[in-house]
Design a protein around this motif. Structure first.
Motif, short mmCIF file in Angstrom:
data_model
loop_
_atom_site.label_atom_id
_atom_site.label_comp_id
_atom_site.label_asym_id
_atom_site.label_seq_id
_atom_site.Cartn_x
_atom_site.Cartn_y
_atom_site.Cartn_z
N THR A 52 0.81 -1.08 0.24
CA THR A 52 -0.12 0.18 -0.15
C THR A 52 0.84 1.24 0.02
N SER A 53 0.27 2.18 -0.57
CA SER A 53 1.00 3.54 -0.56
C SER A 53 0.31 4.60 -1.23
N PHE A 54 0.47 5.95 -1.17
CA PHE A 54 -0.22 6.96 -1.80
C PHE A 54 -0.29 6.55 -3.38
N PRO A 55 0.75 6.45 -3.93
CA PRO A 55 0.90 6.31 -5.25
C PRO A 55 0.11 5.04 -5.80
N ARG A 56 -0.02 3.81 -5.00
CA ARG A 56 -0.83 2.82 -5.25
C ARG A 56 -2.08 2.99 -5.06
N SER A 57 -2.44 3.88 -4.18
CA SER A 57 -3.94 4.07 -3.90
C SER A 57 -4.68 4.79 -5.09
N VAL A 58 -3.78 5.77 -5.70
CA VAL A 58 -4.57 6.44 -7.02
C VAL A 58 -3.97 5.59 -8.25
N GLN A 59 -3.64 4.34 -8.32
CA GLN A 59 -2.87 3.66 -9.50
C GLN A 59 -2.09 4.77 -10.11
N LEU A 60 -1.20 5.37 -9.43
CA LEU A 60 -0.22 6.64 -10.52
C LEU A 60 0.29 6.00 -11.50
N LYS A 61 0.36 6.73 -12.49
CA LYS A 61 0.82 6.45 -13.69
C LYS A 61 2.06 7.38 -14.08
N ASP A 62 2.90 6.72 -15.15
CA ASP A 62 4.23 7.52 -15.25
C ASP A 62 3.68 8.83 -15.76
N GLY A 63 4.52 10.02 -15.36
CA GLY A 63 4.18 11.23 -15.78
C GLY A 63 2.89 11.91 -14.83
N GLU A 64 2.61 11.37 -13.66
CA GLU A 64 1.77 11.94 -12.79
C GLU A 64 2.47 12.00 -11.19
N VAL A 65 1.84 12.84 -10.60
CA VAL A 65 2.36 13.13 -9.20
C VAL A 65 0.94 13.06 -8.29
N VAL A 66 1.04 12.54 -7.33
CA VAL A 66 0.23 12.43 -6.14
C VAL A 66 0.00 14.08 -5.58
N VAL A 67 -1.36 13.94 -5.37
CA VAL A 67 -1.86 15.18 -4.50
C VAL A 67 -2.63 15.00 -3.59
N LEU A 68 -2.54 15.54 -2.20
CA LEU A 68 -3.14 15.03 -1.13
C LEU A 68 -3.90 16.55 -0.68
N GLY A 69 -5.36 16.79 -0.69
CA GLY A 69 -5.93 17.79 -0.28
C GLY A 69 -6.86 17.87 0.86
N MET A 70 -7.06 18.96 1.46
CA MET A 70 -7.85 18.94 2.67
C MET A 70 -8.69 20.23 2.90
N ALA A 71 -10.07 20.11 3.39
CA ALA A 71 -10.57 21.33 3.82
C ALA A 71 -11.04 20.83 5.36
N THR A 72 -10.79 22.14 6.04
CA THR A 72 -11.22 22.00 7.38
C THR A 72 -12.43 22.82 7.75
N TYR A 73 -13.28 22.43 8.68
CA TYR A 73 -14.48 22.90 9.26
C TYR A 73 -14.53 22.89 10.78
N PRO A 74 -15.20 23.92 11.29
CA PRO A 74 -15.51 23.91 12.73
C PRO A 74 -16.24 22.65 13.05
N ASP A 75 -16.94 21.92 12.46
CA ASP A 75 -17.78 20.65 12.72
C ASP A 75 -18.36 20.09 11.65
#
Length: 120
Positions: A52-75
């Motif tokens: 397992t890994s971030f690249p495996r989780s999105v089936q990363l292909k040659d020429g791609e990069v992994v991006v992690l995003g996040m939005a925060t909220y009070p609740d």
């Protein structure tokens, strides 16, 4: 305690600058609808794991990069209201079309909401 939405996706490295420009607009929409923050991170030290890994989780292909995003909220209630508003905002539909045109692998993206258990 805060609540977050997080997602991981694959972005073509060649289109990263255009992607970043589009994400600035996306961030504004999320914040307009209730997110306290909206942040995306480039995977610059996310190695391919054997199982397992971030690249495996999105089936990363040659020429791609992994991006992690996040939005925060009070609740969670604020997050749920924001998600509903964002999904019906016509600007998001247009921006998702641009993302697809940039080759962003929206079909390989995964996401979820998380309740805080520790804050420091």
């Amino acid at each position: 305690m805060t609540y977050i939405d997080s997602f991981v996706l694959a972005v073509p490295r060649a289109n990263l600058d255009a992607y970043k420009n589009e994400v600035q607009k996306v961030a504004s929409v999320w914040k307009e609808h209730g997110a306290l923050t909206y942040t995306e991170y480039l995977g610059d030290d996310a190695p391919l794991g054997s199982l397992t890994s971030f690249p495996r989780s999105v089936q990363l292909k040659d020429g791609e990069v992994v991006v992690l995003g996040m939005a925060t909220y009070p609740d969670r209630a604020t997050r749920d209201k924001a998600n509903k508003a964002v999904m019906s905002d016509p600007r998001m539909g247009a921006m998702m079309g641009v993302m697809k045109g940039l080759g962003v692998a929206l079909d390989r993206m995964y996401f979820g909401g998380f309740a805080s258990i520790v804050e420091g």
